[in-house]
Motif scaffolding. Structure first.
Motif, PDB file in Angstrom:
ATOM      1  N   ASN A 244      -1.201  -4.077   8.478  1.00 53.09           N
ATOM      2  CA  ASN A 244      -1.806  -5.502   8.854  1.00 53.09           C
ATOM      3  C   ASN A 244      -0.822  -6.349   9.960  1.00 53.09           C
ATOM      4  OD1 ASN A 244      -3.991  -5.620   7.240  1.00 53.09           O
ATOM      5  ND2 ASN A 244      -3.185  -6.068   5.522  1.00 53.09           N
ATOM      6  N   ASP A 264     -10.476  -1.631   7.781  1.00 50.49           N
ATOM      7  CA  ASP A 264     -11.267  -2.802   7.735  1.00 50.49           C
ATOM      8  C   ASP A 264     -11.168  -3.643   8.778  1.00 50.49           C
ATOM      9  OD1 ASP A 264      -8.759  -3.811   7.176  1.00 50.49           O
ATOM     10  OD2 ASP A 264      -9.194  -4.617   5.270  1.00 50.49           O
ATOM     11  N   LEU A 318     -14.040   4.390   2.511  1.00 53.17           N
ATOM     12  CA  LEU A 318     -13.053   3.213   2.246  1.00 53.17           C
ATOM     13  C   LEU A 318     -12.174   3.247   3.507  1.00 53.17           C
ATOM     14  CD1 LEU A 318     -11.066   1.618   0.432  1.00 53.17           C
ATOM     15  CD2 LEU A 318      -9.972   3.503   0.049  1.00 53.17           C
ATOM     16  N   ASN A 320     -13.502   3.748   6.390  1.00 54.52           N
ATOM     17  CA  ASN A 320     -14.432   3.089   7.621  1.00 54.52           C
ATOM     18  C   ASN A 320     -14.607   4.184   8.293  1.00 54.52           C
ATOM     19  OD1 ASN A 320     -15.982   1.543   8.899  1.00 54.52           O
ATOM     20  ND2 ASN A 320     -14.477  -0.093   9.415  1.00 54.52           N
ATOM     21  N   GLN A 384      -3.056   2.719  -0.441  1.00 55.06           N
ATOM     22  CA  GLN A 384      -4.434   2.367  -0.552  1.00 55.06           C
ATOM     23  C   GLN A 384      -5.272   3.707  -0.896  1.00 55.06           C
ATOM     24  OE1 GLN A 384      -3.031   1.246   1.991  1.00 55.06           O
ATOM     25  NE2 GLN A 384      -3.735  -0.674   2.835  1.00 55.06           N
TER      26      GLN A 384
END
Length: 535
Positions: A244, A264, A318, A320, A384
């Motif tokens: 991020n 995401d 998950l 994508n 993750q």
């Protein structure tokens, strides 16, 4: 001159300061956010895995062979590098003769010649040489597991010998990079100081280095291949291990390019006009099983059973769609995949049955620890993804998994260490990503001679049928025989799995529309020299 994985291998025998400042209007400055937690080492054999080689290896330093990264429609092959001609010795197929390219100079202006080749090989393979570099040697030895010897024939010719005849030996030598001996002398014969001003022969040179903060590459105006001189003036490399953080840096204009954007965030990136690239490449994201010592993975039923417990399609969701399910080291579409009896899919009933046969039931569940990293080269989104795996295995097959979390280079050190290393803290499995580009990689990950620290067979896996197939591959005289042996070897990797196969990465990157000329090759590496930046 491109080298296909088999046919041509056989034919071989015949910065702007500390922060990411805005790009100058006068210069083309590309700013890249890496997944690494630190700037890879700059001595000519970078750490941080293949991300280190991608950004502070091949762009600055070169080997006798180079990767051909010009095409995206096939796996990357090899081409001529600092050697312009080579051949296997007709009387000794273990020996390769290299004719060095004329007119090549290191960035410090000193010549590249046979003496420089021998000096660098001593640096990696001769512990009593004055220039021996332990860190670089450990990385190189793990990639060139069958180095036998080497000698100078004349100023333009060297001979390198492997411990056994191997058609894939060039695919190991591509990772041996050459640095300037005089640059090391000028640094006081100190690799720590040499890291600040190294000299390679590549299309970029290191012009600034701030440990733990940034590295700057500048165009090598005198690069020996005039057609491949870099289009960019400078490249600034910035370590950003958190996905991020990289995303925010791209959105705010602090960088022009990020490795591994968070899945995401991809739709919003595309919607905001950023370029998102993906592409198949030779990559596996697995858990390695440890079979040395008293571990549950000594039983093949445990190793197979876990492979039937993984809900790979859900993990791809998950992510994508930036990954593909992995049911082997190679992809099922690869002609060398073979015909294994096991085609792993999400089949918890079969997985639990195999675990029960091995003695693991709801009353006595399988439990083990996995060493994982927080980020790193090819690691995708490890925290993750591993949390997903932990929940998936518990819910599907009643398996209890715990984690030992380490920084990426710490995990790599553990991977090159024998079983029982203190870094593992009781872990019986480890989660590094792996290349799957060619037979030489298979040899250094799965053969008996590649037990850590010699190679990457950390799990100490052995299989007689696999060993025979590798011997057949090494002795192959034509493409059909090589492919048949390679497929036989891969079949054993699936049916007697040394790893828990999870997914193949699709190599996502995100960049501004100003970035031009980027080609996403089927490789862990990229051709930075071909990249341009619109003003």
């Amino acid at each position: 001159m491109g080298l296909s994985r088999f046919a041509t291998v056989l034919a071989l025998a015949a910065l702007a300061g500390g922060a990411a400042a805005p790009a100058s209007a006068q210069q083309k400055v590309l700013r890249i956010a890496m997944t690494a937690a630190d700037v890879p080492t700059t001595t000519g054999m970078p750490n941080n895995g293949f991300e280190g080689m991608r950004f502070l290896g091949f762009p600055v330093f070169e080997g006798l062979f180079l990767w051909d990264l010009s095409r995206a429609d096939r796996p990357a092959t090899l081409r001529a590098g600092l050697a312009e001609h080579w051949e296997q010795d007709a009387d000794d197929p273990k020996t390769w003769i290299f004719r060095l390219r004329q007119g090549v100079a290191f960035h410090d202006g000193t010549p590249f010649d046979a003496d420089a080749v021998i000096w660098n090989l001593d640096r990696f393979f001769k512990p009593d040489s004055p220039q021996f570099e332990p860190a670089g040697s450990g990385i190189t030895r793990a990639r060139v597991t069958i180095m036998g010897g080497y000698r100078k024939i004349d100023d333009r010719t060297v001979a390198i010998t492997s411990t056994r005849p191997a058609s894939y030996f060039p695919y190991m030598l591509v990772y041996v990079l050459f640095a300037s001996p005089p640059a090391w002398e000028k640094a006081g014969r100190d690799w720590g100081k040499a890291a600040l001003s190294p000299a390679g022969t590549g299309p970029f040179r290191l012009s600034r280095f701030v440990p733990r903060q940034s590295a700057e590459l500048s165009r090598n105006e005198g690069y020996w291949d005039a057609e491949r001189r870099a289009k960019l003036d400078r490249v600034v490399l910035l370590p950003m291990p958190e996905a991020n953080t990289r995303l925010a840096a791209l959105r705010s204009g602090q960088v022009d390019w990020i490795e591994v954007p968070p899945p995401d965030g991809l739709p919003s990136l595309r919607g905001s006009g950023f370029e998102v690239t993906t592409g198949s490449y030779p990559h596996v994201w697995p858990w390695f099983y440890q079979m040395g010592g008293d571990t549950p993975f000594r039983d093949v039923r445990v190793r197979q059973g876990l492979n039937y417990c993984v809900y790979r399609a859900a993990l791809v969701g998950l992510l994508n769609g930036t990954a593909e399910p992995s049911v082997g080291w190679l992809k099922p579409s690869d002609p060398a995949f073979g015909r294994p009896a096991n085609r792993y899919g999400y089949d918890p009933a079969r997985g639990k049955a195999l675990l029960a046969e091995a003695g693991f039931t709801p009353q006595r569940p399988l439990s083990f620890k996995v060493l994982i990293s927080t980020s790193g080269s090819g690691q995708m989104l490890p925290l993750q993804m591993n949390e997903f795996m932990q929940q998936n295995l518990r819910e599907a097959c009643g398996v209890n998994v715990s984690f030992e979390v380490a920084e990426w280079n710490t995990l790599l050190t553990a991977l090159r260490s024998p079983p029982g290393n203190a870094t593992l803290n009781g872990a019986a499995s480890i989660n590094p990503s792996s290349p799957s580009s060619d037979p030489s990689v298979m040899v250094r990950y799965f053969t008996r001679g590649a037990f850590a620290p010699t190679g990457f067979n950390w799990g100490q896996w052995t299989d007689e049928a696999f060993d025979k197939a590798i011997a057949d591959l090494e002795a192959a005289k034509d493409e059909a025989a090589a492919l048949s042996a390679y497929a036989a070897a891969h079949t054993r990797l699936v049916d007697n799995p040394p790893w828990l196969f999870i997914v193949h990465d699709l190599n996502p990157r995100a960049m501004t529309k100003r970035v031009r000329g980027f080609n996403s090759p089927q490789s862990w590496f990229i051709d930075l020299a071909a990249v341009d930046l619109a003003r």
